[in-house]
Design an enzyme around this catalytic site. Structure first.
Site, PDB file in Angstrom:
ATOM      1  N   ALA A  70       0.835  -1.199   0.000  1.00 16.64           N
ATOM      2  CA  ALA A  70       0.000   0.000   0.000  1.00 16.64           C
ATOM      3  C   ALA A  70       0.872   1.253   0.000  1.00 16.64           C
ATOM      4  O   ALA A  70       1.955   1.279   0.594  1.00 16.64           O
ATOM      5  CB  ALA A  70      -0.922   0.002   1.211  1.00 16.64           C
ATOM      6  N   GLY A 115      -0.157  -4.623   1.852  1.00 14.75           N
ATOM      7  CA  GLY A 115      -1.420  -4.613   1.121  1.00 14.75           C
ATOM      8  C   GLY A 115      -1.380  -5.436  -0.145  1.00 14.75           C
ATOM      9  O   GLY A 115      -2.400  -5.983  -0.568  1.00 14.75           O
ATOM     10  N   GLU A 118      -2.033  -8.896   0.882  1.00 11.25           N
ATOM     11  CA  GLU A 118      -3.462  -9.010   1.146  1.00 11.25           C
ATOM     12  C   GLU A 118      -4.243  -9.158  -0.164  1.00 11.25           C
ATOM     13  O   GLU A 118      -5.207  -9.926  -0.232  1.00 11.25           O
ATOM     14  CB  GLU A 118      -3.957  -7.787   1.919  1.00 11.25           C
ATOM     15  N   GLU A 138       3.029  -4.326   8.587  1.00 12.80           N
ATOM     16  CA  GLU A 138       2.086  -3.413   9.225  1.00 12.80           C
ATOM     17  C   GLU A 138       2.340  -3.229  10.719  1.00 12.80           C
ATOM     18  O   GLU A 138       2.358  -2.099  11.227  1.00 12.80           O
ATOM     19  CB  GLU A 138       0.639  -3.903   8.995  1.00 12.80           C
TER      20      GLU A 138
END
Length: 256
Positions: A70, A115, A118, A138
């Site tokens: 991300a 991300g 994910e 994270e």
């Protein structure tokens, strides 16, 4: 890889390989970091005719990486209300990918972090080459995976292994990620997309309704009781057994 019809949607490139739709994150100058714009355009791609009419979907990345994760710079200075608005506006695209009725595959090379991991976990199969590097940074950044990764990882590997990967795992090479249960297969350098296309074409040859219902039944089984799970199977079978595809294939099978 020759394209059979293609369209460029800014930071996501959509290419058709027969009945297979290949979605390529196309922000190589940023190692395909997943920004709100990437999520918005990915949402548009998932809703496109190319994807809706395909029999299987592949997600991959352009350049040196699948995605470095991300684009966390976008979250600097955001209030809690801003964060909630983000999930409503573009952050739900991970669930849209997971909810596609047809089988999905992530073809991974280079970085697949945060991300991006994910996003890969939202697919049904994950093929990585030997250059792939995985990790969930994270917690070390004072946050938590929040695009379905926590839920999906626990379902995939169990609570104990998920805690190890989130809290102690650091960065994992492809072989370690395979042993941890994150991957379907590891292939040679540069071969992830080729192998993903091979598998996607095999999946595309399956009766589409049977493949879709089987995928959806498997997805809900972890939350279903035994009785509910058996009922889901029987209802799906009752629907499929009446389909023209099942009748045709049963006749072909009986004839040898």
């Amino acid at each position: 890889m020759p394209a059979q019809g293609a369209g460029i949607l800014s930071v996501v490139d959509v290419v058709l390989e027969g009945e297979v739709a290949v979605l390529r994150l196309n922000r190589p100058e940023k190692l395909n970091a997943i920004s709100s714009e990437v999520e918005r355009v990915l949402h548009e791609a998932l809703a496109s005719d190319a994807v809706r009419t395909s029999s299987a979907v592949i997600v991959t990345g352009e350049g040196r990486a699948f995605s470095a994760g991300a684009d966390i710079s976008e979250f600097e200075g955001r209030s809690p209300e801003d964060v909630l608005r983000y999930y409503h506006d573009t952050g739900g695209v991970y669930e849209e990918l997971a909810a596609l009725p047809q089988p999905t595959i992530a073809a991974i090379h280079g970085y697949c972090l945060g991300g991006a991991l994910e996003l890969a976990l939202a697919t049904d199969f994950r093929i990585a080459d030997e250059t792939a590097v995985f990790g969930f940074p994270e917690v070390s950044l004072g946050i938590i995976p929040s695009s379905g990764g926590t839920h999906r990882l626990v379902r995939l590997v169990g609570p104990g292994r998920a805690k190890e990967l989130f809290l102690l795992g650091g960065r994992l090479d492809a072989a370690t990620a395979l042993a941890a249960g994150l991957l379907t297969e590891v292939v040679g350098t540069g071969a992830a997309l080729v192998r993903a296309v091979e598998l996607a074409q095999r999946l595309a040859e399956l009766p589409p309704l049977a493949a879709s219902l089987t995928k959806q039944a498997i997805d809900v089984m972890p939350e279903a009781s035994r009785d509910a799970g058996i009922l889901i199977e029987r209802l799906a079978y009752g629907m499929l057994a009446q389909s023209d595809e099942a009748k045709t294939r049963a006749d072909e099978w009986s004839k040898g």
